[in-house]
Write an enzyme that holds these catalytic residues in place. Structure first.
Site, PDB file in Angstrom:
ATOM      1  N   SER A 191      -8.306 -10.038  -6.413  1.00  0.00           N
ATOM      2  CA  SER A 191      -7.656  -9.130  -5.312  1.00  0.00           C
ATOM      3  C   SER A 191      -8.737  -8.723  -4.154  1.00  0.00           C
ATOM      4  CB  SER A 191      -7.000  -7.944  -5.689  1.00  0.00           C
ATOM      5  OG  SER A 191      -6.124  -8.234  -6.594  1.00  0.00           O
ATOM      6  N   GLU A 248      -1.995  -6.727 -12.323  1.00  0.00           N
ATOM      7  CA  GLU A 248      -1.765  -8.014 -12.848  1.00  0.00           C
ATOM      8  C   GLU A 248      -0.584  -8.687 -12.755  1.00  0.00           C
ATOM      9  OE1 GLU A 248      -3.490  -9.037 -16.371  1.00  0.00           O
ATOM     10  OE2 GLU A 248      -4.973  -7.482 -16.421  1.00  0.00           O
ATOM     11  N   ARG A 306      -1.495 -10.374 -18.698  1.00  0.00           N
ATOM     12  CA  ARG A 306      -0.159  -9.705 -18.683  1.00  0.00           C
ATOM     13  C   ARG A 306       0.412  -9.269 -20.187  1.00  0.00           C
ATOM     14  NH1 ARG A 306       1.591 -13.582 -14.523  1.00  0.00           N
ATOM     15  NH2 ARG A 306       0.398 -12.429 -13.060  1.00  0.00           N
TER      16      ARG A 306
HETATM   17  C1  FAD Z   1      -5.950   0.548 -10.802  1.00  0.00           C
HETATM   18  C2  FAD Z   1      -5.704  -0.818 -10.300  1.00  0.00           C
HETATM   19  C3  FAD Z   1      -6.692  -1.840 -10.763  1.00  0.00           C
HETATM   20  C4  FAD Z   1      -6.826  -3.073 -10.340  1.00  0.00           C
HETATM   21  N1  FAD Z   1      -7.634  -3.949 -11.050  1.00  0.00           N
HETATM   22  C5  FAD Z   1      -7.532  -5.231 -10.684  1.00  0.00           C
HETATM   23  C6  FAD Z   1      -8.811  -6.096 -11.103  1.00  0.00           C
HETATM   24  O1  FAD Z   1      -9.453  -5.757 -12.044  1.00  0.00           O
HETATM   25  N2  FAD Z   1      -9.054  -7.375 -10.622  1.00  0.00           N
HETATM   26  C7  FAD Z   1      -8.085  -7.792  -9.480  1.00  0.00           C
HETATM   27  O2  FAD Z   1      -8.595  -8.740  -8.914  1.00  0.00           O
HETATM   28  N3  FAD Z   1      -7.240  -6.982  -8.886  1.00  0.00           N
HETATM   29  C8  FAD Z   1      -7.114  -5.600  -9.454  1.00  0.00           C
HETATM   30  N4  FAD Z   1      -5.963  -4.814  -9.013  1.00  0.00           N
HETATM   31  C9  FAD Z   1      -5.382  -5.337  -7.905  1.00  0.00           C
HETATM   32  C10 FAD Z   1      -3.733  -5.515  -8.296  1.00  0.00           C
HETATM   33  O3  FAD Z   1      -3.608  -6.610  -9.231  1.00  0.00           O
HETATM   34  C11 FAD Z   1      -2.842  -5.510  -6.995  1.00  0.00           C
HETATM   35  O4  FAD Z   1      -3.044  -4.290  -6.418  1.00  0.00           O
HETATM   36  C12 FAD Z   1      -1.389  -6.132  -7.206  1.00  0.00           C
HETATM   37  O5  FAD Z   1      -1.599  -7.690  -7.564  1.00  0.00           O
HETATM   38  C13 FAD Z   1      -0.779  -5.889  -5.959  1.00  0.00           C
HETATM   39  O6  FAD Z   1      -1.096  -6.205  -4.796  1.00  0.00           O
HETATM   40  P1  FAD Z   1      -1.112  -5.201  -3.752  1.00  0.00           P
HETATM   41  O7  FAD Z   1      -1.821  -4.010  -4.007  1.00  0.00           O
HETATM   42  O8  FAD Z   1      -1.928  -6.093  -2.549  1.00  0.00           O
HETATM   43  O9  FAD Z   1       0.176  -5.052  -3.228  1.00  0.00           O
HETATM   44  P2  FAD Z   1       1.284  -6.098  -2.351  1.00  0.00           P
HETATM   45  O10 FAD Z   1       1.119  -7.528  -2.798  1.00  0.00           O
HETATM   46  O11 FAD Z   1       1.024  -5.670  -0.880  1.00  0.00           O
HETATM   47  O12 FAD Z   1       2.791  -5.630  -2.823  1.00  0.00           O
HETATM   48  C14 FAD Z   1       3.336  -4.391  -2.479  1.00  0.00           C
HETATM   49  C15 FAD Z   1       5.000  -4.419  -2.627  1.00  0.00           C
HETATM   50  O13 FAD Z   1       5.457  -5.574  -2.112  1.00  0.00           O
HETATM   51  C16 FAD Z   1       5.929  -6.328  -3.137  1.00  0.00           C
HETATM   52  N5  FAD Z   1       6.071  -7.657  -2.940  1.00  0.00           N
HETATM   53  C17 FAD Z   1       4.889  -8.365  -2.531  1.00  0.00           C
HETATM   54  N6  FAD Z   1       5.156  -9.585  -2.472  1.00  0.00           N
HETATM   55  C18 FAD Z   1       6.549  -9.948  -2.750  1.00  0.00           C
HETATM   56  C19 FAD Z   1       7.435 -11.058  -3.062  1.00  0.00           C
HETATM   57  N7  FAD Z   1       7.137 -12.094  -2.536  1.00  0.00           N
HETATM   58  N8  FAD Z   1       8.802 -10.826  -3.544  1.00  0.00           N
HETATM   59  C20 FAD Z   1       9.195  -9.369  -3.716  1.00  0.00           C
HETATM   60  N9  FAD Z   1       8.222  -8.369  -3.665  1.00  0.00           N
HETATM   61  C21 FAD Z   1       6.922  -8.576  -3.193  1.00  0.00           C
HETATM   62  C22 FAD Z   1       5.371  -5.880  -4.602  1.00  0.00           C
HETATM   63  O14 FAD Z   1       6.046  -6.122  -5.584  1.00  0.00           O
HETATM   64  C23 FAD Z   1       4.901  -4.486  -4.335  1.00  0.00           C
HETATM   65  O15 FAD Z   1       6.005  -3.694  -4.723  1.00  0.00           O
HETATM   66  C24 FAD Z   1      -5.962  -3.560  -9.409  1.00  0.00           C
HETATM   67  C25 FAD Z   1      -5.380  -2.480  -8.701  1.00  0.00           C
HETATM   68  C26 FAD Z   1      -4.997  -1.355  -9.148  1.00  0.00           C
HETATM   69  C27 FAD Z   1      -4.149  -0.326  -8.255  1.00  0.00           C
END
Ligand code: FAD
Length: 388
Positions: free
Chosen positions: A135, A372, A252
């Site tokens: 990410s 994830e 997952r």
């Molecule tokens: C505590 C924590 C640990 C983590 N650990 C890791 C890690 O070890 N490695 C790593 O790589 N990442 C990690 N992550 C990142 C995590 O995987 C992402 O935060 C997650 O995939 C969501 O991405 P985002 O935060 O950019 O949200 P966004 O992608 O901006 O999403 C925001 C909202 O929009 C919705 N949304 C986005 N696109 C769509 C769509 N096409 N259709 C419908 N709804 C949509 C989502 O469902 C969500 O509700 C971690 C995150 C957290 C908070």
């Protein structure tokens, strides 16, 4: 063959003897060694190194790594059991073990050549924590819109960019980092690199201050002209998207395990408390309204556990499990949120204070619907599979 058929026909929750022994050992460890630290770890937002060392000694940091590399040579299902049991006590410890096994080790075992396996699996099996860095600020759900760039330079790639939200960032010494070698090529530019802590141009940045799983470190990673030898490319150049997708599909199931563990832990606390707490002259567990709520929570946990075990067993059997993994993650995270919320309710005022364990589980539950792949993204996967 006949034996195998009988084994696969076993009820999902019936464990093989080695699985039961392993599950009991992890449960005992979680109760004796993790439980006394839970509150302090949450308060200080840190898992002590001494506990990480104990996890290595217990054998839960290298569950699927073959014995030849120092691992336990066990199955993915064993990893699911370990994550469930640890998360029953502390989901932060659960996710540390989960990322190590279901993402980092999994990817290295599947995509690593002999040289990478020899260099890194041995370390991951003995004392080294791994992290999985996909990410970025602009690339979450849209996981392959990576801005982190890797440019070829002789026998090296030079990585520049920032990763966000990386679990185990503080504890890890080995990082699986995804970068693009060609942004114009879209997902076909994504390449996976094994990067070691301490290499010039790589620093672990700020740690996030979070709502839940506070003891699990979530960090920014900064790459400034970080030179990584070509021998540290994991799998093929330009095929990193494939390793990312495939490991996350399996990861997952690990999150599903974390969430059913959390829900089961919250239910354990609730059963104990409602039998002890007296109002109107009797234990609150004697009120039918409370009994029905607890029965519903038990039903939820059972249903979610079946989906997690099914997905894990399918994976170990080499059968398709994409839809089942997405289903188990959504269901388990929703169940975890519901059951932890009920636990807070049934603890009354005590549910709302840190002196009792359930407010933490309520905070911890929220992450299951986010990392994830958010629940919306899981629904998208399920819909795509069933609608075509
Ligand atoms: C505590 C924590 C640990 C983590 N650990 C890791 C890690 O070890 N490695 C790593 O790589 N990442 C990690 N992550 C990142 C995590 O995987 C992402 O935060 C997650 O995939 C969501 O991405 P985002 O935060 O950019 O949200 P966004 O992608 O901006 O999403 C925001 C909202 O929009 C919705 N949304 C986005 N696109 C769509 C769509 N096409 N259709 C419908 N709804 C949509 C989502 O469902 C969500 O509700 C971690 C995150 C957290 C908070």
């Amino acid at each position: 063959m006949a034996e195998q058929t009988i084994e696969h026909a076993q009820p999902l929750t019936v464990l093989a003897e080695d699985e039961a022994i392993f599950r009991d050992a992890v449960r005992e460890f979680a109760d004796a060694q993790v439980r006394p630290l839970v509150r302090e770890m949450d308060e200080h937002a840190k898992i002590p190194r001494s506990l990480v060392d104990q996890l290595f000694d217990l054998g839960v940091m290298a569950i699927e790594i073959p014995e030849a590399y120092g691992g336990a040579g066990a199955s993915f299902f064993h990893a699911v059991l370990a994550v469930e049991e640890l998360s029953r006590v502390d989901p932060s410890v659960g996710v540390l073990v989960d990322v190590q096994n279901t993402l980092v080790v999994n990817a290295l075992m599947r995509w690593g050549n002999d040289d990478i396996k020899r260099r890194y699996l041995t370390r991951l099996a003995s004392n080294t924590v791994g992290a999985y860095a996909l990410s970025e600020a602009g690339s979450g759900s849209d996981a392959f819109a990576l801005a982190t760039r890797a440019k070829e330079d002789g026998e090296h790639y030079v990585i520049t960019g920032r990763k966000l939200w990386i679990t185990n960032g503080n504890e890890a010494d080995i990082f699986l980092v995804f970068a693009t070698i060609n942004p114009e090529a879209g997902y076909r530019g994504i390449t996976a690199f094994v990067v070691e802590r301490g290499v010039a141009g790589f620093t672990v940045g700020k740690k996030e201050d979070k709502l839940g799983i506070r003891a699990s470190s979530t960090c920014e990673l900064i790459f400034e002209d970080c030179r990584v030898p070509k021998s540290n490319v994991l799998g093929e150049v330009g095929k990193g998207y494939k390793s990312a997708i495939e490991t996350l599909n399996e990861g997952r199931i690990g999150i599903g395990a974390q969430m059913i563990g959390l829900a089961a832990g919250a239910l354990d606390h609730t059963i104990r408390y409602t039998k002890e707490r007296k109002q109107f002259g009797k234990a609150i567990a004697e009120f039918q309204a409370v009994q029905h709520q607890i029965a519903r929570a038990a039903m939820d946990v059972e249903a979610a556990r079946l989906t997690v075990y099914n997905a894990a067993r399918l994976r170990d059997a080499g059968k398709p499990f994409l839809t089942e993994a997405a289903i188990c993650k959504i269901l388990s995270s929703e169940v975890a949120e519901r059951v932890a919320s009920l636990a807070v309710n049934l603890f009354g005022g005590n549910g709302f204070v840190k002196e009792y364990p359930v407010e933490k589980l309520f905070r911890d539950a929220k992450i299951g619907q986010i990392y994830e792949g958010t629940s919306n993204l899981q629904l998208q996967t399920i819909a795509k599979q069933i609608l075509g």
